[in-house]
Design an enzyme around this catalytic site. Structure first.
Site: not given
Ligand code: BMA
Length: 367
Positions: A187, A335, A295, A136, A327
Protein backbone atom coordinates in the site's frame (compact mmCIF):
# COMPACT_ATOMS: atom_id res chain seq x y z
CA UNK A 1 16.89 -14.86 -49.59
CA UNK A 2 18.54 -11.58 -48.87
CA UNK A 3 20.30 -11.33 -45.53
CA UNK A 4 17.80 -9.06 -43.87
CA UNK A 5 14.80 -11.04 -45.18
CA UNK A 6 16.38 -14.15 -43.71
CA UNK A 7 16.91 -12.36 -40.42
CA UNK A 8 13.28 -11.27 -40.28
CA UNK A 9 12.22 -14.82 -41.09
CA UNK A 10 14.31 -16.19 -38.21
CA UNK A 11 13.02 -13.54 -35.82
CA UNK A 12 9.42 -14.30 -36.70
CA UNK A 13 10.06 -17.98 -35.99
CA UNK A 14 11.58 -17.11 -32.63
CA UNK A 15 8.65 -14.90 -31.70
CA UNK A 16 6.20 -17.69 -32.44
CA UNK A 17 7.82 -19.91 -29.84
CA UNK A 18 5.92 -19.54 -26.57
CA UNK A 19 8.02 -17.99 -23.86
CA UNK A 20 8.79 -20.59 -21.30
CA UNK A 21 7.91 -20.73 -17.60
CA UNK A 22 8.29 -17.50 -15.68
CA UNK A 23 11.52 -17.12 -13.76
CA UNK A 24 11.64 -15.98 -10.17
CA UNK A 25 13.40 -12.74 -9.33
CA UNK A 26 15.65 -14.79 -7.07
CA UNK A 27 17.78 -16.81 -9.48
CA UNK A 28 18.96 -18.88 -6.52
CA UNK A 29 15.46 -19.67 -5.30
CA UNK A 30 15.19 -23.10 -3.66
CA UNK A 31 13.56 -25.94 -5.62
CA UNK A 32 10.55 -25.77 -3.24
CA UNK A 33 10.14 -22.05 -3.96
CA UNK A 34 10.26 -22.63 -7.71
CA UNK A 35 7.79 -25.49 -7.31
CA UNK A 36 5.36 -23.27 -5.42
CA UNK A 37 5.57 -20.58 -8.11
CA UNK A 38 4.84 -23.21 -10.77
CA UNK A 39 2.01 -24.63 -8.68
CA UNK A 40 0.41 -21.18 -8.44
CA UNK A 41 0.64 -20.68 -12.20
CA UNK A 42 -1.09 -24.05 -12.49
CA UNK A 43 -4.10 -22.78 -10.54
CA UNK A 44 -4.32 -19.73 -12.77
CA UNK A 45 -4.16 -21.92 -15.87
CA UNK A 46 -6.99 -24.07 -14.49
CA UNK A 47 -8.98 -20.92 -13.70
CA UNK A 48 -8.91 -21.75 -10.00
CA UNK A 49 -8.53 -19.19 -7.21
CA UNK A 50 -7.19 -19.99 -3.76
CA UNK A 51 -9.04 -18.41 -0.85
CA UNK A 52 -6.96 -16.96 1.97
CA UNK A 53 -7.20 -15.14 5.27
CA UNK A 54 -4.78 -13.24 7.49
CA UNK A 55 -3.95 -14.79 10.90
CA UNK A 56 -6.72 -17.36 10.38
CA UNK A 57 -5.35 -20.07 12.68
CA UNK A 58 -3.84 -17.77 15.33
CA UNK A 59 -7.08 -16.32 16.70
CA UNK A 60 -10.64 -15.34 15.85
CA UNK A 61 -13.77 -14.02 17.45
CA UNK A 62 -13.64 -14.94 21.15
CA UNK A 63 -10.59 -17.23 21.01
CA UNK A 64 -6.82 -17.16 20.68
CA UNK A 65 -4.22 -19.88 20.48
CA UNK A 66 -6.53 -22.93 20.22
CA UNK A 67 -5.14 -25.91 18.32
CA UNK A 68 -6.15 -26.58 14.71
CA UNK A 69 -8.79 -23.86 14.74
CA UNK A 70 -9.91 -21.03 12.49
CA UNK A 71 -13.24 -19.19 12.39
CA UNK A 72 -13.48 -20.32 8.80
CA UNK A 73 -13.12 -23.98 9.81
CA UNK A 74 -15.77 -23.57 12.54
CA UNK A 75 -18.14 -22.11 9.98
CA UNK A 76 -17.36 -24.26 6.95
CA UNK A 77 -15.31 -27.27 8.01
CA UNK A 78 -12.23 -26.05 6.16
CA UNK A 79 -9.27 -23.81 6.86
CA UNK A 80 -8.29 -21.35 4.12
CA UNK A 81 -5.87 -22.40 1.36
CA UNK A 82 -3.70 -19.31 1.77
CA UNK A 83 -2.49 -18.26 5.21
CA UNK A 84 -1.41 -14.65 5.70
CA UNK A 85 0.92 -13.57 8.52
CA UNK A 86 2.61 -10.36 9.57
CA UNK A 87 6.13 -9.96 10.93
CA UNK A 88 5.69 -6.46 12.34
CA UNK A 89 7.73 -6.44 15.56
CA UNK A 90 10.34 -8.99 14.51
CA UNK A 91 12.64 -6.08 13.60
CA UNK A 92 12.66 -4.96 17.25
CA UNK A 93 13.51 -8.41 18.52
CA UNK A 94 10.03 -8.62 20.10
CA UNK A 95 8.54 -11.94 21.16
CA UNK A 96 5.11 -11.11 19.76
CA UNK A 97 4.05 -9.39 16.56
CA UNK A 98 2.15 -6.11 16.56
CA UNK A 99 -1.17 -7.95 16.89
CA UNK A 100 -0.05 -10.11 19.80
CA UNK A 101 0.90 -13.29 17.92
CA UNK A 102 3.94 -14.93 19.47
CA UNK A 103 6.60 -15.53 16.80
CA UNK A 104 7.35 -19.08 17.96
CA UNK A 105 3.64 -19.86 17.85
CA UNK A 106 3.43 -18.25 14.39
CA UNK A 107 6.30 -20.43 13.16
CA UNK A 108 4.49 -23.51 14.45
CA UNK A 109 1.22 -22.47 12.79
CA UNK A 110 3.04 -21.76 9.52
CA UNK A 111 4.60 -25.23 9.54
CA UNK A 112 1.23 -26.84 10.26
CA UNK A 113 -0.42 -24.85 7.49
CA UNK A 114 2.30 -25.84 5.05
CA UNK A 115 1.97 -29.48 6.03
CA UNK A 116 -1.76 -29.28 5.26
CA UNK A 117 -0.80 -28.12 1.76
CA UNK A 118 -1.41 -24.44 2.51
CA UNK A 119 0.34 -21.47 0.91
CA UNK A 120 2.07 -18.93 3.16
CA UNK A 121 2.18 -15.19 2.53
CA UNK A 122 3.87 -12.69 4.83
CA UNK A 123 3.54 -8.92 5.13
CA UNK A 124 5.64 -6.69 7.37
CA UNK A 125 4.28 -3.70 9.31
CA UNK A 126 7.75 -2.75 10.53
CA UNK A 127 8.43 0.31 12.66
CA UNK A 128 10.12 3.35 11.12
CA UNK A 129 13.88 2.85 11.69
CA UNK A 130 14.37 6.62 11.62
CA UNK A 131 11.78 7.80 14.15
CA UNK A 132 11.23 4.55 16.03
CA UNK A 133 7.48 5.12 15.59
CA UNK A 134 5.03 2.57 14.16
CA UNK A 135 4.53 1.61 10.51
CA UNK A 136 1.80 4.28 10.45
CA UNK A 137 4.27 7.10 11.12
CA UNK A 138 3.53 9.42 8.23
CA UNK A 139 5.02 12.52 9.82
CA UNK A 140 8.70 11.78 9.21
CA UNK A 141 9.53 12.99 5.70
CA UNK A 142 11.95 11.10 3.44
CA UNK A 143 12.54 8.26 5.89
CA UNK A 144 13.70 6.07 3.03
CA UNK A 145 16.46 8.50 2.03
CA UNK A 146 17.65 8.56 5.64
CA UNK A 147 17.72 4.76 5.78
CA UNK A 148 19.68 4.49 2.56
CA UNK A 149 22.09 7.41 3.12
CA UNK A 150 22.62 8.03 6.82
CA UNK A 151 24.90 5.47 8.42
CA UNK A 152 23.19 5.17 11.80
CA UNK A 153 19.77 4.57 10.20
CA UNK A 154 21.24 2.27 7.61
CA UNK A 155 22.87 0.19 10.34
CA UNK A 156 19.58 0.03 12.17
CA UNK A 157 17.68 -1.04 9.08
CA UNK A 158 20.27 -3.72 8.33
CA UNK A 159 19.75 -5.05 11.83
CA UNK A 160 16.00 -5.16 11.12
CA UNK A 161 16.73 -7.15 7.97
CA UNK A 162 19.03 -9.53 9.86
CA UNK A 163 16.21 -10.32 12.28
CA UNK A 164 13.71 -10.69 9.44
CA UNK A 165 16.06 -13.06 7.59
CA UNK A 166 16.55 -15.18 10.69
CA UNK A 167 12.80 -15.77 10.85
CA UNK A 168 12.55 -16.70 7.16
CA UNK A 169 15.45 -19.09 7.57
CA UNK A 170 13.88 -20.67 10.64
CA UNK A 171 10.83 -21.87 8.71
CA UNK A 172 12.22 -25.35 8.21
CA UNK A 173 10.03 -28.16 6.96
CA UNK A 174 11.63 -31.58 6.53
CA UNK A 175 15.08 -30.05 6.68
CA UNK A 176 14.46 -27.33 4.08
CA UNK A 177 13.21 -23.75 4.30
CA UNK A 178 9.59 -23.64 3.18
CA UNK A 179 8.58 -21.13 0.50
CA UNK A 180 6.85 -17.88 1.39
CA UNK A 181 5.21 -15.15 -0.68
CA UNK A 182 6.81 -12.06 0.87
CA UNK A 183 4.87 -8.82 0.40
CA UNK A 184 6.92 -5.97 1.84
CA UNK A 185 6.14 -2.24 1.79
CA UNK A 186 2.54 -2.75 0.71
CA UNK A 187 0.00 0.00 0.00
CA UNK A 188 2.94 2.26 -0.73
CA UNK A 189 1.01 4.53 -3.11
CA UNK A 190 -1.06 5.74 -0.15
CA UNK A 191 0.28 7.98 2.58
CA UNK A 192 -0.49 6.09 5.81
CA UNK A 193 2.78 4.15 6.12
CA UNK A 194 6.24 5.66 6.60
CA UNK A 195 7.30 4.12 3.25
CA UNK A 196 4.30 5.72 1.53
CA UNK A 197 4.03 8.06 -1.42
CA UNK A 198 3.13 11.04 0.76
CA UNK A 199 6.55 10.96 2.42
CA UNK A 200 8.98 9.58 -0.17
CA UNK A 201 9.92 10.09 -3.81
CA UNK A 202 9.18 7.51 -6.48
CA UNK A 203 12.85 6.74 -6.91
CA UNK A 204 13.47 6.33 -3.17
CA UNK A 205 10.73 3.72 -2.90
CA UNK A 206 12.19 1.72 -5.77
CA UNK A 207 15.62 1.96 -4.17
CA UNK A 208 14.33 0.73 -0.81
CA UNK A 209 12.73 -2.29 -2.46
CA UNK A 210 15.84 -3.17 -4.44
CA UNK A 211 18.13 -2.62 -1.47
CA UNK A 212 15.96 -4.84 0.74
CA UNK A 213 15.66 -7.62 -1.79
CA UNK A 214 19.38 -7.58 -2.61
CA UNK A 215 20.25 -7.62 1.07
CA UNK A 216 18.00 -10.63 1.73
CA UNK A 217 19.26 -12.52 -1.31
CA UNK A 218 22.92 -11.58 -1.41
CA UNK A 219 23.95 -10.60 2.11
CA UNK A 220 21.71 -13.01 4.02
CA UNK A 221 21.36 -15.81 1.46
CA UNK A 222 17.60 -16.06 1.91
CA UNK A 223 16.25 -18.01 -1.07
CA UNK A 224 12.78 -19.13 -0.05
CA UNK A 225 10.91 -15.97 -1.04
CA UNK A 226 8.54 -15.09 -3.85
CA UNK A 227 8.26 -11.28 -3.95
CA UNK A 228 4.84 -9.62 -4.19
CA UNK A 229 4.21 -5.97 -5.05
CA UNK A 230 0.86 -4.63 -3.80
CA UNK A 231 -0.27 -1.03 -4.10
CA UNK A 232 -3.56 0.08 -2.59
CA UNK A 233 -6.41 1.24 -4.83
CA UNK A 234 -5.45 3.73 -7.48
CA UNK A 235 -7.82 6.15 -9.21
CA UNK A 236 -6.23 5.47 -12.55
CA UNK A 237 -4.66 2.11 -13.42
CA UNK A 238 -1.77 3.80 -15.22
CA UNK A 239 -0.40 4.63 -11.79
CA UNK A 240 -0.10 0.95 -10.90
CA UNK A 241 3.53 0.68 -12.02
CA UNK A 242 4.60 4.14 -10.87
CA UNK A 243 6.70 2.84 -7.96
CA UNK A 244 7.37 -0.60 -9.38
CA UNK A 245 10.96 -1.66 -8.65
CA UNK A 246 11.25 -3.64 -11.89
CA UNK A 247 10.42 -7.03 -13.38
CA UNK A 248 13.70 -8.40 -12.11
CA UNK A 249 12.58 -7.69 -8.51
CA UNK A 250 8.93 -8.76 -8.49
CA UNK A 251 7.17 -12.10 -8.97
CA UNK A 252 3.56 -11.36 -8.03
CA UNK A 253 1.54 -8.36 -9.15
CA UNK A 254 -0.79 -7.81 -6.23
CA UNK A 255 -3.51 -5.37 -5.33
CA UNK A 256 -5.01 -4.33 -1.98
CA UNK A 257 -8.50 -2.93 -2.17
CA UNK A 258 -11.16 -2.84 0.53
CA UNK A 259 -14.89 -2.36 0.25
CA UNK A 260 -16.28 0.48 2.35
CA UNK A 261 -19.96 1.25 2.73
CA UNK A 262 -21.53 -2.16 2.01
CA UNK A 263 -24.59 -2.40 -0.19
CA UNK A 264 -24.77 1.28 -1.14
CA UNK A 265 -21.35 1.19 -2.82
CA UNK A 266 -21.28 -2.46 -3.92
CA UNK A 267 -21.99 -1.98 -7.63
CA UNK A 268 -19.33 0.68 -7.97
CA UNK A 269 -16.83 -1.34 -5.92
CA UNK A 270 -17.33 -4.42 -8.09
CA UNK A 271 -16.93 -2.44 -11.32
CA UNK A 272 -13.84 -0.47 -10.24
CA UNK A 273 -12.07 -3.44 -8.69
CA UNK A 274 -12.71 -5.55 -11.77
CA UNK A 275 -11.31 -2.82 -13.98
CA UNK A 276 -8.15 -2.72 -11.88
CA UNK A 277 -7.77 -6.50 -11.71
CA UNK A 278 -8.29 -6.74 -15.45
CA UNK A 279 -5.41 -4.33 -15.97
CA UNK A 280 -3.21 -6.12 -13.42
CA UNK A 281 -3.90 -9.60 -14.80
CA UNK A 282 -3.30 -8.43 -18.38
CA UNK A 283 -0.02 -6.86 -17.27
CA UNK A 284 0.95 -10.01 -15.37
CA UNK A 285 0.39 -12.09 -18.47
CA UNK A 286 2.55 -9.82 -20.62
CA UNK A 287 5.34 -9.77 -18.04
CA UNK A 288 5.12 -13.50 -17.18
CA UNK A 289 4.20 -12.73 -13.59
CA UNK A 290 1.57 -14.08 -11.30
CA UNK A 291 -1.38 -11.87 -10.30
CA UNK A 292 -3.17 -11.94 -6.94
CA UNK A 293 -5.80 -9.99 -5.02
CA UNK A 294 -3.52 -9.63 -2.01
CA UNK A 295 -5.90 -7.94 0.49
CA UNK A 296 -9.58 -7.22 0.50
CA UNK A 297 -12.71 -7.39 2.63
CA UNK A 298 -15.68 -5.55 4.01
CA UNK A 299 -15.22 -4.89 7.73
CA UNK A 300 -17.87 -6.86 9.73
CA UNK A 301 -19.18 -8.20 6.37
CA UNK A 302 -22.40 -6.22 6.77
CA UNK A 303 -23.93 -7.10 3.45
CA UNK A 304 -25.94 -10.32 3.27
CA UNK A 305 -24.68 -11.55 -0.07
CA UNK A 306 -21.19 -10.05 0.14
CA UNK A 307 -19.36 -13.30 -0.65
CA UNK A 308 -21.31 -14.22 -3.76
CA UNK A 309 -22.71 -10.80 -4.69
CA UNK A 310 -19.53 -8.78 -4.34
CA UNK A 311 -16.35 -10.83 -3.91
CA UNK A 312 -17.24 -13.64 -6.30
CA UNK A 313 -18.60 -11.17 -8.85
CA UNK A 314 -15.24 -9.42 -8.83
CA UNK A 315 -12.97 -12.44 -9.08
CA UNK A 316 -14.85 -15.34 -10.68
CA UNK A 317 -13.23 -15.08 -14.11
CA UNK A 318 -10.00 -13.29 -13.17
CA UNK A 319 -6.70 -15.10 -13.74
CA UNK A 320 -5.50 -14.47 -10.20
CA UNK A 321 -3.80 -17.12 -8.08
CA UNK A 322 -5.46 -16.12 -4.81
CA UNK A 323 -7.60 -13.68 -2.89
CA UNK A 324 -6.96 -12.92 0.78
CA UNK A 325 -9.33 -11.31 3.27
CA UNK A 326 -7.96 -9.58 6.34
CA UNK A 327 -8.00 -10.80 9.94
CA UNK A 328 -10.76 -11.50 12.48
CA UNK A 329 -9.36 -9.52 15.41
CA UNK A 330 -9.97 -11.21 18.79
CA UNK A 331 -9.80 -7.92 20.71
CA UNK A 332 -11.71 -5.55 18.41
CA UNK A 333 -15.32 -6.70 18.03
CA UNK A 334 -15.92 -4.68 14.87
CA UNK A 335 -12.69 -5.54 13.11
CA UNK A 336 -13.20 -8.77 11.18
CA UNK A 337 -13.32 -9.65 7.49
CA UNK A 338 -13.71 -13.43 7.33
CA UNK A 339 -16.61 -15.72 8.16
CA UNK A 340 -17.39 -15.84 11.90
CA UNK A 341 -19.64 -18.23 13.83
CA UNK A 342 -23.34 -17.26 13.84
CA UNK A 343 -22.89 -14.51 11.26
CA UNK A 344 -25.85 -13.81 8.95
CA UNK A 345 -23.67 -14.17 5.84
CA UNK A 346 -22.42 -17.69 6.61
CA UNK A 347 -24.80 -19.42 4.21
CA UNK A 348 -23.59 -17.08 1.50
CA UNK A 349 -19.98 -17.84 2.43
CA UNK A 350 -20.59 -21.58 2.06
CA UNK A 351 -22.19 -20.92 -1.31
CA UNK A 352 -19.12 -18.89 -2.29
CA UNK A 353 -16.60 -21.59 -1.38
CA UNK A 354 -18.76 -24.28 -2.99
CA UNK A 355 -18.01 -22.71 -6.36
CA UNK A 356 -15.81 -25.21 -8.12
CA UNK A 357 -13.11 -22.70 -8.94
CA UNK A 358 -12.72 -21.47 -5.34
CA UNK A 359 -10.04 -23.49 -3.58
CA UNK A 360 -10.15 -23.82 0.21
CA UNK A 361 -7.74 -25.68 2.47
CA UNK A 362 -9.53 -29.01 2.36
CA UNK A 363 -9.26 -29.11 -1.43
CA UNK A 364 -5.45 -29.13 -1.17
CA UNK A 365 -3.23 -32.17 -0.98
CA UNK A 366 -1.37 -32.30 2.30
CA UNK A 367 2.41 -32.56 2.24
C1 BMA B 1 -4.44 -3.44 9.99
C2 BMA B 1 -5.33 -3.62 11.22
C3 BMA B 1 -4.47 -3.42 12.43
C4 BMA B 1 -3.27 -4.39 12.38
C5 BMA B 1 -2.54 -4.30 11.06
C6 BMA B 1 -1.45 -5.34 10.93
O1 BMA B 1 -5.18 -3.46 8.84
O2 BMA B 1 -5.89 -4.91 11.21
O3 BMA B 1 -5.22 -3.66 13.58
O4 BMA B 1 -2.38 -4.11 13.44
O5 BMA B 1 -3.44 -4.44 10.01
O6 BMA B 1 -1.95 -6.64 10.99
Amino acid sequence: MKHYTYLIFCLSLLMAIPVNAAKLSDRKATPETKALYRQLFGYVKNKQILFGQQDATAYGIGWKGDADKSDMKTVSGSHPAVYGWDLGGIEKGDENNLDGVNFNEMRKLILEAYQRGGIITISWHLINPVSGLTAWDNKTPSSIDSILNVKKYNDKYNLFLDRLSAFFKSLIYEGKPLPVIFRPFHEHNADWFWWGAGQNSVESYKQLWRYTENYLKKTKDVHNLIYAYSPDKIPDHEKYFERYPGDEYVDVLGFDCYHFGGESTATEFVAKTREMLKYITDSAKKRHKLAAFTETGLETVNQNDWWTGVLYKIIYDMPIAYVLVWRNAYDRPNHFYGPTPNHPTNKDFIKFINNQNIITGNKLKSR
